[in-house]
Scaffold this motif. Structure first.
Motif: not given
Length: 244
Positions: A167-172, A174-175, A189
């Protein structure tokens, strides 16, 4: 003691086939895919598209490696290895330093392989000092992610570690604009992206390749995340010790 433990942890991490697949092989494959689709286009952010994608995927792989390596602490806690280390001559500061060093060390293959693919397949051409400067910029910018992994490893259980890490990896990713340029995101964003470290991990390296001044705002963001996360990691370390 610290160096011995760091070497043991690094060997154990590299033996994990899943780790190697998702943090080394996947970013390399994504770079080859994206470069085949978009590498022939014009410049982006003052550098070629091939170099732009190379930095993005090197940052993506490095971030994943750094977070995952630190999060393996949860496994050590479950097996009792973490408790044994607390009884050894290894100090808490030495333990944290060793784990952070391991996270940065195991991130190197992802960065190096993507950069190698950029030279051989992406036809990225630039002076040696820019290759070294860009790679070093990506690598040093991974420090806050090494600390993120430590925090996850101390607060999560073995069952929840993988989900939280992804979750943290994907969020970082994408953002931070590692998959698509931040300029293609919504205005909200875009502002949010410039507050997360993943954006600056890639952007600082791109600025190095473009020959422009390093962004002080980006360096400040990386430092702020590192300090705050290190404080959280210290608290989580003490609490996990009481539960051990």
């Amino acid at each position: 003691m610290t160096l011995t433990y760091a070497a043991m942890s690094a060997r154990a991490t590299f033996r994990n086939a899943r780790f190697v697949l998702f943090t080394v092989a996947l970013p390399l494959a994504l770079y080859l895919l994206f470069n085949g689709l978009y590498g022939g286009r014009g410049d982006e952010a003052g550098i070629t598209v091939g170099a732009y994608l190379m930095v993005s995927m090197a940052a993506y792989g490095g971030i994943g490696a750094a977070i995952n390596a630190g999060a393996r602490i949860a496994v050590e806690r479950q097996t009792g290895w973490n408790r044994q280390l607390r009884l050894s001559a290894l100090t808490p500061r030495g333990y944290m330093a060793a784990k952070s060093a391991v996270s940065l060390l195991v991130a190197l293959p992802a960065i190096l392989l993507v950069f190698l693919a950029g030279a051989l397949v992406g036809h990225v051409r630039m002076p040696l000092h820019l290759w070294l400067g860009g790679g070093l910029a990506v690598w040093l910018s991974l420090i806050p992610f090494a600390v993120v992994g430590l925090v996850i490893g101390f607060v999560a259980t073995v069952d929840s570690t993988q989900s939280l890490t992804v979750l943290v990896y994907m969020a970082m990713a994408v953002l931070g604009g590692l998959w698509i340029p931040v300029e293609q995101l919504s205005p909200f964003l875009q502002h949010l992206a410039r507050a997360v470290p993943s954006y600056w991990t890639a952007q600082i390296a791109r600025d190095v390749l473009a020959g422009v001044a390093l962004p002080l705002r980006g360096i400040g963001v990386l430092l702020a995340w590192t300090v705050v996360l290190a404080a959280l990691g210290a608290v989580a370390y003490r609490r996990s010790g009481r539960k051990a």
